[in-house]
Scaffold this motif. Structure first.
Motif, PDB file in Angstrom:
ATOM      1  N   ARG A  48       0.835  -1.199   0.000  1.00  0.00           N
ATOM      2  CA  ARG A  48       0.000   0.000   0.000  1.00  0.00           C
ATOM      3  C   ARG A  48       0.875   1.256   0.000  1.00  0.00           C
ATOM      4  O   ARG A  48       0.610   2.218  -0.730  1.00  0.00           O
ATOM      5  CB  ARG A  48      -0.912  -0.022   1.224  1.00  0.00           C
ATOM      6  N   THR A  49       1.926   1.240   0.805  1.00  0.00           N
ATOM      7  CA  THR A  49       2.824   2.392   0.880  1.00  0.00           C
ATOM      8  C   THR A  49       3.524   2.620  -0.456  1.00  0.00           C
ATOM      9  O   THR A  49       3.645   3.756  -0.928  1.00  0.00           O
ATOM     10  CB  THR A  49       3.869   2.170   1.986  1.00  0.00           C
ATOM     11  N   HIS A  50       3.969   1.520  -1.082  1.00  0.00           N
ATOM     12  CA  HIS A  50       4.684   1.618  -2.351  1.00  0.00           C
ATOM     13  C   HIS A  50       3.789   2.165  -3.458  1.00  0.00           C
ATOM     14  O   HIS A  50       4.138   3.138  -4.133  1.00  0.00           O
ATOM     15  CB  HIS A  50       5.222   0.240  -2.736  1.00  0.00           C
ATOM     16  N   PHE A  51       2.639   1.538  -3.652  1.00  0.00           N
ATOM     17  CA  PHE A  51       1.810   1.888  -4.802  1.00  0.00           C
ATOM     18  C   PHE A  51       1.093   3.224  -4.630  1.00  0.00           C
ATOM     19  O   PHE A  51       0.658   3.834  -5.610  1.00  0.00           O
ATOM     20  CB  PHE A  51       0.826   0.762  -5.101  1.00  0.00           C
ATOM     21  N   ARG A  52       0.983   3.692  -3.397  1.00  0.00           N
ATOM     22  CA  ARG A  52       0.443   5.030  -3.184  1.00  0.00           C
ATOM     23  C   ARG A  52       1.519   6.114  -3.340  1.00  0.00           C
ATOM     24  O   ARG A  52       1.198   7.302  -3.336  1.00  0.00           O
ATOM     25  CB  ARG A  52      -0.156   5.134  -1.781  1.00  0.00           C
ATOM     26  N   GLY A  53       2.768   5.695  -3.454  1.00  0.00           N
ATOM     27  CA  GLY A  53       3.839   6.680  -3.485  1.00  0.00           C
ATOM     28  C   GLY A  53       3.932   7.444  -2.184  1.00  0.00           C
ATOM     29  O   GLY A  53       4.280   8.636  -2.164  1.00  0.00           O
ATOM     30  N   VAL A  92       5.689   8.510   0.656  1.00  0.00           N
ATOM     31  CA  VAL A  92       7.051   8.590   1.168  1.00  0.00           C
ATOM     32  C   VAL A  92       7.067   8.627   2.693  1.00  0.00           C
ATOM     33  O   VAL A  92       7.875   7.946   3.338  1.00  0.00           O
ATOM     34  CB  VAL A  92       7.765   9.830   0.592  1.00  0.00           C
ATOM     35  N   ALA A  93       6.171   9.403   3.283  1.00  0.00           N
ATOM     36  CA  ALA A  93       6.114   9.468   4.744  1.00  0.00           C
ATOM     37  C   ALA A  93       5.795   8.101   5.340  1.00  0.00           C
ATOM     38  O   ALA A  93       6.239   7.778   6.452  1.00  0.00           O
ATOM     39  CB  ALA A  93       5.075  10.495   5.182  1.00  0.00           C
ATOM     40  N   GLY A  94       5.037   7.299   4.597  1.00  0.00           N
ATOM     41  CA  GLY A  94       4.722   5.960   5.080  1.00  0.00           C
ATOM     42  C   GLY A  94       5.949   5.090   5.239  1.00  0.00           C
ATOM     43  O   GLY A  94       6.007   4.248   6.149  1.00  0.00           O
ATOM     44  N   TRP A  95       6.947   5.284   4.372  1.00  0.00           N
ATOM     45  CA  TRP A  95       8.184   4.504   4.510  1.00  0.00           C
ATOM     46  C   TRP A  95       8.928   4.901   5.774  1.00  0.00           C
ATOM     47  O   TRP A  95       9.556   4.056   6.427  1.00  0.00           O
ATOM     48  CB  TRP A  95       9.073   4.701   3.285  1.00  0.00           C
ATOM     49  N   LEU A  96       8.864   6.165   6.153  1.00  0.00           N
ATOM     50  CA  LEU A  96       9.518   6.583   7.404  1.00  0.00           C
ATOM     51  C   LEU A  96       8.821   5.945   8.602  1.00  0.00           C
ATOM     52  O   LEU A  96       9.484   5.541   9.574  1.00  0.00           O
ATOM     53  CB  LEU A  96       9.504   8.103   7.522  1.00  0.00           C
ATOM     54  N   SER A  97       7.510   5.829   8.526  1.00  0.00           N
ATOM     55  CA  SER A  97       6.783   5.168   9.608  1.00  0.00           C
ATOM     56  C   SER A  97       7.175   3.699   9.708  1.00  0.00           C
ATOM     57  O   SER A  97       7.342   3.160  10.809  1.00  0.00           O
ATOM     58  CB  SER A  97       5.273   5.307   9.357  1.00  0.00           C
ATOM     59  N   ILE A  98       7.339   3.049   8.564  1.00  0.00           N
ATOM     60  CA  ILE A  98       7.778   1.652   8.566  1.00  0.00           C
ATOM     61  C   ILE A  98       9.171   1.546   9.193  1.00  0.00           C
ATOM     62  O   ILE A  98       9.432   0.649  10.011  1.00  0.00           O
ATOM     63  CB  ILE A  98       7.765   1.092   7.130  1.00  0.00           C
ATOM     64  N   THR A 117      14.975   1.619   4.932  1.00  0.00           N
ATOM     65  CA  THR A 117      14.940   2.031   3.532  1.00  0.00           C
ATOM     66  C   THR A 117      14.496   3.472   3.312  1.00  0.00           C
ATOM     67  O   THR A 117      14.403   3.923   2.171  1.00  0.00           O
ATOM     68  CB  THR A 117      14.003   1.101   2.735  1.00  0.00           C
ATOM     69  N   GLY A 118      14.215   4.194   4.380  1.00  0.00           N
ATOM     70  CA  GLY A 118      13.659   5.531   4.230  1.00  0.00           C
ATOM     71  C   GLY A 118      14.549   6.507   3.484  1.00  0.00           C
ATOM     72  O   GLY A 118      14.055   7.357   2.729  1.00  0.00           O
ATOM     73  N   ILE A 119      15.860   6.428   3.676  1.00  0.00           N
ATOM     74  CA  ILE A 119      16.763   7.337   2.970  1.00  0.00           C
ATOM     75  C   ILE A 119      16.653   7.135   1.473  1.00  0.00           C
ATOM     76  O   ILE A 119      16.601   8.096   0.689  1.00  0.00           O
ATOM     77  CB  ILE A 119      18.211   7.140   3.453  1.00  0.00           C
ATOM     78  N   ASP A 120      16.586   5.886   1.047  1.00  0.00           N
ATOM     79  CA  ASP A 120      16.465   5.595  -0.382  1.00  0.00           C
ATOM     80  C   ASP A 120      15.130   6.094  -0.932  1.00  0.00           C
ATOM     81  O   ASP A 120      15.087   6.755  -1.978  1.00  0.00           O
ATOM     82  CB  ASP A 120      16.603   4.090  -0.607  1.00  0.00           C
ATOM     83  N   LYS A 121      14.034   5.795  -0.237  1.00  0.00           N
ATOM     84  CA  LYS A 121      12.716   6.187  -0.731  1.00  0.00           C
ATOM     85  C   LYS A 121      12.585   7.703  -0.815  1.00  0.00           C
ATOM     86  O   LYS A 121      12.066   8.246  -1.806  1.00  0.00           O
ATOM     87  CB  LYS A 121      11.618   5.616   0.175  1.00  0.00           C
ATOM     88  N   THR A 122      13.039   8.408   0.215  1.00  0.00           N
ATOM     89  CA  THR A 122      12.920   9.865   0.206  1.00  0.00           C
ATOM     90  C   THR A 122      13.872  10.494  -0.804  1.00  0.00           C
ATOM     91  O   THR A 122      13.553  11.526  -1.403  1.00  0.00           O
ATOM     92  CB  THR A 122      13.178  10.438   1.607  1.00  0.00           C
ATOM     93  N   SER A 123      15.030   9.870  -1.025  1.00  0.00           N
ATOM     94  CA  SER A 123      15.961  10.383  -2.032  1.00  0.00           C
ATOM     95  C   SER A 123      15.368  10.265  -3.422  1.00  0.00           C
ATOM     96  O   SER A 123      15.475  11.182  -4.239  1.00  0.00           O
ATOM     97  CB  SER A 123      17.296   9.630  -1.959  1.00  0.00           C
ATOM     98  N   HIS A 124      14.749   9.124  -3.727  1.00  0.00           N
ATOM     99  CA  HIS A 124      14.089   8.968  -5.021  1.00  0.00           C
ATOM    100  C   HIS A 124      13.039  10.065  -5.242  1.00  0.00           C
ATOM    101  O   HIS A 124      12.924  10.617  -6.334  1.00  0.00           O
ATOM    102  CB  HIS A 124      13.399   7.607  -5.115  1.00  0.00           C
ATOM    103  N   ALA A 125      12.276  10.352  -4.195  1.00  0.00           N
ATOM    104  CA  ALA A 125      11.134  11.250  -4.335  1.00  0.00           C
ATOM    105  C   ALA A 125      11.511  12.727  -4.264  1.00  0.00           C
ATOM    106  O   ALA A 125      10.922  13.553  -4.965  1.00  0.00           O
ATOM    107  CB  ALA A 125      10.097  10.945  -3.258  1.00  0.00           C
ATOM    108  N   ARG A 126      12.499  13.070  -3.435  1.00  0.00           N
ATOM    109  CA  ARG A 126      12.784  14.486  -3.184  1.00  0.00           C
ATOM    110  C   ARG A 126      14.220  14.904  -3.517  1.00  0.00           C
ATOM    111  O   ARG A 126      14.528  16.094  -3.495  1.00  0.00           O
ATOM    112  CB  ARG A 126      12.513  14.799  -1.704  1.00  0.00           C
ATOM    113  N   GLN A 161      15.370  13.505   7.881  1.00  0.00           N
ATOM    114  CA  GLN A 161      14.463  12.843   8.815  1.00  0.00           C
ATOM    115  C   GLN A 161      14.652  11.328   8.789  1.00  0.00           C
ATOM    116  O   GLN A 161      14.638  10.670   9.839  1.00  0.00           O
ATOM    117  CB  GLN A 161      13.016  13.186   8.468  1.00  0.00           C
ATOM    118  N   ALA A 162      14.827  10.787   7.587  1.00  0.00           N
ATOM    119  CA  ALA A 162      15.056   9.343   7.473  1.00  0.00           C
ATOM    120  C   ALA A 162      16.349   8.944   8.156  1.00  0.00           C
ATOM    121  O   ALA A 162      16.418   7.905   8.838  1.00  0.00           O
ATOM    122  CB  ALA A 162      15.075   8.941   5.998  1.00  0.00           C
ATOM    123  N   LEU A 163      17.399   9.760   7.990  1.00  0.00           N
ATOM    124  CA  LEU A 163      18.663   9.480   8.677  1.00  0.00           C
ATOM    125  C   LEU A 163      18.477   9.562  10.188  1.00  0.00           C
ATOM    126  O   LEU A 163      19.091   8.794  10.947  1.00  0.00           O
ATOM    127  CB  LEU A 163      19.732  10.460   8.220  1.00  0.00           C
TER     128      LEU A 163
END
Length: 487
Positions: free
Chosen positions: A151-156, A158-164, A193-202, A211-213
């Motif tokens: 759900r987090t992936h397909f919704r794009g 990014v904040a959800g990955w930080l919660s995970i 994985t938050g650093i990677d996900k947020t880097s891709h997006a922002r 924040q991910a770090l």
């Protein structure tokens, strides 16, 4: 608790997925990650080389097997099963993005043991590779978690990955804290994985990446505090490492579309069922791709047997601004490297008199890797040093090992800076990417809570170092060497 129990060695590996060395150092200097800065002050922060492809999943193989990914069966995040031995019909294509991640362990070479198989007890979280890890000790698995991640992936989201990441880090710390001394895992491997996900997006330097770090920092702080209170910090090795870096993407090329425009029936994810396909384009990262041609063949063809039909296609690829390097495997230990405007060269490896690999760089009509001329009979360390100041760290070693791997493509593409090779189908539009041989992708940080005995060079050094820290024998044939003195 006895002194022996308290002092039993423990290795904790936190993967700050996607972290760049310069971004991490800047955050430490700015006070944004105080727990990690304390580790640096007490231990060391090194910049080491990752692997090609510099992509999550394959780039975890060095941490957990001490081996480069291609030769142990993980040539990329996506690949085509020419031999039809692993991936079933109709498409014979493999993708570890989604449900097929469950096949990673069986796709790996069974003769290459994992750290989980060699350590007495282990705990893993988001580890991708899990062979040898008991199901009860795998965090971030199961139907409920898979649904949350999907759900987090397909919704794009990014904040959800930080919660995970927060939840996974907290679960890992709790499991270690609550374990009885006799049952405490000796290896803890946790990927965040938050650093990677947020880097891709922002972008890799966005505030959200900090924040991910911060979550990595909080996890390290909690693990350390528990170890100090419990009396086992003295025997604990806490390492923070990344699998790849990032660099900005300003334009996206549809590499699969390029082959279609050249008249080829082309399969590519997510739509791989293409009857009569003659080309498979498998993009990873999204800054690299394996390209497989003449798909009716069940055994791998080498470039000398393909050149007559496909050389024009190779030239057409090099004319695309998205393509930096083309790798054309000539044999298991020889690969031609081409770059537009910089000519071509042959990269080779041979077994030296001591049984270790020797590497050579032989220009044909240029210097595509920027090494300044021919290089011959380079040891593993010398090959890394020869590439150290170029745009392609460790290229001689990484190219030969990936190009010669049985599951690799007939043409391997490394994207140009500012480009990636997938124009559609990403839930998070990529403004930053990775996977190529560029130094921003290949160089990663390795933070240690105590000074190493020798200087770390590659992420493949992590696995043998963990074994040495635990007082366990290191298997022969690894691609890394230990930076920890044997116990």
């Amino acid at each position: 608790m006895s002194t022996a129990e308290a002092a039993a060695p423990l290795v904790i590996i936190l993967v700050a997925d996607g972290a760049r060395p310069d971004s991490l150092a800047a955050a430490l200097d700015a006070g944004a990650a105080p727990a990690l800065a304390r580790l640096r002050d007490e231990g060391a922060l090194h910049t080491v080389s990752s692997v090609f492809p510099s992509v999550t999943g394959p780039a975890y193989a060095p941490f957990l097997l001490g081996r480069f990914p291609g030769p142990v069966g993980l040539p990329a995040l996506r690949w085509y099963d020419r031999e039809r031995t692993r991936r079933t019909a109709p498409d014979h294509a493999r993708s570890y993005v989604g449900a097929e991640m469950r096949h990673v362990d069986t796709d790996l070479d069974p003769a290459a043991p994992t750290l989980f198989e060699l350590a007495p007890t282990s705990l893993g979280a988001l580890n991708v590779i899990g062979r040898g890890l008991p199901r009860a000790n795998r965090l971030g698995r199961g139907g409920r978690f898979a649904l949350r991640a999907a759900r987090t992936h397909f919704r794009g989201d990014v904040a959800g990955w930080l919660s995970i990441d927060r939840d996974v880090g907290a679960q890992v710390a709790e499991r270690v804290r609550r374990a009885a001394a006799s049952e405490r895992p000796r290896v803890v491997f946790c990927a965040l994985t938050g650093i990677d996900k947020t880097s891709h997006a922002r972008g890799h330097d966005a505030p959200l990446v900090r924040q991910a770090l911060g979550i990595v920092d909080e996890t390290a702080a909690e693990l350390r505090a528990d170890a100090e209170r419990g009396g086992w910090w003295g025997g604990t090795h806490l390492w923070i490492v990344s699998d790849h870096g990032h660099s900005p993407v300003r334009a996206h090329d549809d590499l699969a579309g390029a082959f279609r425009a050249l008249g080829h029936r082309t399969m590519a994810h997510p739509f791989t069922w293409v009857p009569g396909a003659d080309v498979a384009v498998m993009v990873s990262g999204n800054a690299m791709a394996h390209v497989y041609v003449e798909l009716e063949r069940r055994t791998r063809p080498w470039w000398p047997g393909l050149a007559a039909r496909w050389d024009e296609t190779a030239d057409a690829l090099l004319r695309r601004p998205s393509v930096d390097l083309l790798l054309l495997p000539h044999a298991a230990d020889r690969c031609e490297v081409r770059a537009a405007g910089r000519g071509s060269a042959m990269v080779e490896r041979t077994a030296g008199p001591d049984g270790a690999w020797r590497y050579a760089y032989c220009p044909i009509d240029g210097d595509p890797l920027g090494l300044g001329g021919a290089r011959r009979c380079l040891t593993d360390a010398a090959a890394l040093e020869a590439c150290g100041d170029t745009d392609y760290p460790d290229a001689l070693v990484q190219i030969t090992h990936l190009a010669g791997a049985a599951r690799s493509g007939d043409v391997i593409v490394s994207a140009a800076r500012d480009w990636d090779l997938r124009a559609r189908w990403e839930p998070i539009p990529h403004v930053s990417s990775h996977g190529a041989l560029h130094r921003e992708h290949m160089l990663v940080p390795l933070l240690l809570n105590r000074p190493p005995a020798t200087t770390p060079r590659r992420t493949a050094d992590v696995m043998p170092s963990a074994l040495a820290a635990l007082g366990l024998p290191v298997p022969a044939g690894l691609d890394g060497t230990s930076y920890v003195a044997p116990r």
